[in-house]
Enzyme design. Structure first.
Site, PDB file in Angstrom:
ATOM      1  CB  SER A  76      69.317  78.218  20.828  1.00  0.00           C
ATOM      2  OG  SER A  76      69.430  77.485  19.631  1.00  0.00           O
ATOM      3  CD  GLU A 134      70.892  71.524  24.661  1.00  0.00           C
ATOM      4  OE1 GLU A 134      69.974  72.044  23.998  1.00  0.00           O
ATOM      5  OE2 GLU A 134      71.509  72.119  25.571  1.00  0.00           O
ATOM      6  CG  HIS A 145      67.743  73.295  21.794  1.00  0.00           C
ATOM      7  ND1 HIS A 145      68.991  73.689  22.200  1.00  0.00           N
ATOM      8  CD2 HIS A 145      67.312  74.263  20.935  1.00  0.00           C
ATOM      9  CE1 HIS A 145      69.305  74.835  21.609  1.00  0.00           C
ATOM     10  NE2 HIS A 145      68.304  75.204  20.850  1.00  0.00           N
TER      11      HIS A 145
END
Length: 533
Positions: free
Chosen positions: A192, A319, A435
Site C-alpha cells: 500500500s 483491492e 487490499h
C-alpha cells in the site's frame, strides 16, 4: 541461547531470541534509533543522524509508533519521537566467518497517515525461515511527516517521512553488517503506502545506491492517493488563524503539543474519493537542494532517470474491499455520484459536460443497466480496485518496461484462506482478495491462526516466503533448484508481453491480467492526455 548483544555505530544493543515458523531460533533487536528524535526545532525537518549512547541499550521492545489513530480502536497512539527500526537475523558475526545475508527492508502501509513497523502486525516468524536479515522501520506520517510549505526559507518543503526512509537505508548501509547482513544486497519492500514509498525511493536521486531491488505490493507512486496537495491556508482556517502567512501558521504549529496538532490536521483529512487530492502525503518539492523529489514521477519514468533495480510488483483481485472497510462503523453505502469516481489527475471541473460524460461512462462500464446497491457489491469492489490501485500499477509496469534496463516481475494474488488478513479482521464474506490480505502470508500477527502442516495456508506461506526471498537473494523469484511448491516459471514482463504470475491455491501464469478493464481506462485517459498523473 542467551540474550544477544551487538555493537553498532552508535552503541551496544541487547536483543532477545525468537522462534521462527519452523521452531528454529533467531535474534531480534527492536526499537533501534536510526535518527535523532524529530522533536522541538527538528519538527517537520529532514531527519538527522542518531546520536551515540553509553552502556548497553535495551532492544527487546518495539519503538513508539508515529502518532496516529489505532487502526481498529481508533484511539490516539504513539508520539513524534518514532524514528526507530527492528532487525531480525538468524546469525550474528562469528570470528572466522564472513558470510553475509541478503537484507530485506520492510516499509509499512497506512495511507501515509497511520501504521508502524510493529512486530505485533509484522511479525518476522515466516520470513525468518529463510536465511535473510529482515529490517522493519517506523517513519513519520500525517502532518508530522508530510507538512509541505511553499516558502523555501522555512525549510519545510515536504516529504520528511520519505527522507526518514532514506536515513533508515543509510543506517542499514552502515550497520547491517553487524547482523550478518550484506549492505550490497538490499531489497526494499512494502504494501500500500509502503509500496508507493518504495516506488518513490526508486524515483528519488536521494536514495541512489542505498538498495538494489524492490517489491511493490498493492501500491505505486502514481496511485491517486499517493500524491498530495499543499493545504496551509486550509490548515490556518482550522487553527482559527486569520492569515495565509505560512510562517505564522508554522509558528503556531511549532508551539502546539503533538496531540493538539494531530487533531487539528485531522480536520483536513479527505475521504477516500478518487476526484479529490489528499492533503497528507508525498509532494514534488520546489527547491532541488536537499530534495527527495523535485520532478514529476511520470517525467522520471518516461525518461528513465530513476534507480534501475529489478522490481516485483502486483495486486490483489479485490483491492477495493478496502473502500467498504473505510466506511465503517457506518453501514455499507455504494457509490451513487459517479463524478466522485472521475480520477483527480484528469483535472475535469465537477459539473462540466465532460466530467458528467466520464462519470456516465464509468457507471455504464462497471454497472451496465444496474443501479448500485448492497446486492451488487462486487461491481463496486472492481471499480474501487481499478480506480485506486490496478490502473496505475498497470501503467507503472508499462512505464518501467519501456525504460528499465532490469527485469520486472508482475503478479496477481487470488488465494483466499484463513490467512487473508483484512477480510478476516473485518469479517468480509464476499469473494475476492482484499487490499492488505497478502500481509497474512508474509508476516505473523495477532490474528494468525494455528497452521496445520500441508494445509492450503501452510503451502501458501511457504510459497510467498520462497518467492519473495528468492527475489531478494537473486533478483529473480524463480527457484535456483527444483522446488515442488513453485512448479511454474514466472517470466518477467517483456516489450511484447505483460507476463504475470497468479498466486492462487495453485500457481498459474498468463499474459495481460484484467486487460478488458484496463482497456476501458486507456480510453478514458485519452480524454485529457496532457495531464500527468
Amino acid at each position: 541461547m542467551g540474550q544477544p548483544v551487538v555493537k553498532i555505530s552508535t552503541g551496544k544493543l541487547c536483543g532477545k531470541v525468537g522462534k521462527n515458523f519452523n521452531n528454529k531460533a533467531f535474534f531480534c533487536f527492536h526499537g533501534i534509533p536510526y535518527a535523532k528524535p524529530p522533536i522541538g526545532p527538528l519538527r517537520f525537518k529532514a531527519p538527522q543522524p542518531a546520536e551515540p549512547w553509553s552502556g548497553i541499550r535495551d532492544a527487546t521492545q518495539d519503538g513508539t509508533p508515529c502518532i496516529s489513530r489505532h487502526p481498529v480502536l481508533k484511539s490516539l497512539i504513539g508520539s513524534e519521537d518514532c524514528l526507530t527500526l527492528n532487525v531480525y537475523t538468524r546469525d550474528l558475526p562469528k570470528e572466522g566467518s564472513n558470510f553475509l545475508k541478503p537484507v530485506m527492508v520492510w516499509i509499512h502501509g497506512g495511507g501515509f497517515t497511520s501504521g508502524s513497523g510493529s512486530s505485533e502486525i509484522y511479525g518476522p516468524e515466516f520470513l525468518m525461515t529463510e536465511d535473510i536479515v529482515l529490517v522493519s522501520i517506523n517513519y513519520r506520517i500525517g502532518i508530522i511527516g508530510f507538512l509541505s510549505l511553499e516558502d523555501p526559507d522555512l525549510e519545510v518543503p515536504g516529504n520528511a517521512g520519505l527522507k526518514d526512509m532514506v536515513m533508515a537505508l543509510k543506517w542499514v548501509q552502515e550497520n547491517v553488517i553487524h547482523f550478518c547482513g550484506d549492505p550490497n544486497n538490499v531489497t526494499i519492500f512494502g504494501e500500500s503506502a509502503g509500496a508507493a514509498a518504495a516506488h518513490y525511493l526508486i524515483l528519488s536521486p536521494m536514495a541512489r545506491g542505498l538498495f538494489h531491488k524492490a517489491i511493490l505490493q498493492s501500491g505505486c507512486a502514481l496511485n491517486l492517493w499517493a500524491r498530495s496537495r499543499r493545504y496551509t491556508t486550509e490548515l490556518g482556517q482550522v487553527l482559527g488563524l486569520q492569515t495565509t502567512d505560512e510562517r505564522k501558521v508554522l509558528e503556531v504549529l511549532q508551539k502546539m503539543s503533538v496531540e493538539e496538532m494531530y487533531l487539528a490536521a485531522e480536520k483536513s483529512h479527505d475521504p477516500f474519493i478518487a476526484s479529490l487530492v489528499r492533503p497528507h502525503g508525498p509532494v514534488i518539492e520546489k527547491k532541488p537542494e536537499g530534495a527527495f523529489l523535485c520532478e514529476d514521477p511520470v517525467d522520471l519514468l518516461e525518461s528513465g532517470r530513476y534507480n534501475h533495480v529489478p522490481i516485483m510488483i502486483g495486486y490483489t483481485t479485490r483491492e477495493g474491499i478496502l473502500s467498504e472497510v473505510l466506511q465503517r462503523p457506518k453501514p455499507f453505502k455504494p457509490i451513487t455520484d459517479f463524478e466522485l469516481a472521475v480520477p483527480n489527475f484528469l483535472k475535469l471541473q465537477r459539473g462540466s459536460d465532460i466530467s458528467k460524460l466520464v462519470a456516465k461512462n464509468i457507471k455504464e462500464f462497471y454497472y451496465g443497466n444496474e443501479e448500485p446497491t448492497d446486492k451488487n457489491k462486487d461491481k463496486f469492489y472492481l471499480l474501487e480496485t481499478d480506480n485506486f490501485f490496478l490502473r496505475e500499477i498497470w501503467r507503472t509496469v508499462k512505464y518501467h518496461n519501456k525504460t528499465s534496463s532490469v527485469p520486472i516481475y508482475f503478479y496477481r494474488m487470488s488465494i483466499e484462506t484463513d490467512l487473508n488478513l483484512f477480510k478476516n479482521m473485518f469479517s468480509i464474506t464476499e469473494p475476492g482478495v482484499s487490499h492488505a490480505d497478502d500481509l497474512g502470508y508474509l508476516f505473523t500477527n495477532l490474528l494468525t491462526p494455528d497452521i496445520e502442516e500441508g494445509s492450503d495456508e501452510d503451502i501458501a506461506v511457504k510459497r510467498f516466503v520462497k518467492l519473495w526471498t528468492n527475489f531478494a537473494k537473486n533478483g529473480d523469484p524463480n527457484p535456483t533448484e527444483e522446488n515442488p511448491l513453485i512448479n511454474v516459471t514466472w517470466k518477467p514482463v517483456t516489450r511484447n508481453e505483460m507476463n504475470f504470475l497468479d498466486i492462487g491455491t495453485k500457481l498459474t501464469t498468463g499474459v495481460d491480467p484484467d486487460s478488458d478493464r484496463m482497456a476501458f481506462w486507456q480510453r478514458i485517459l485519452k480524454i485529457n492526455p496532457n495531464n500527468k498523473l
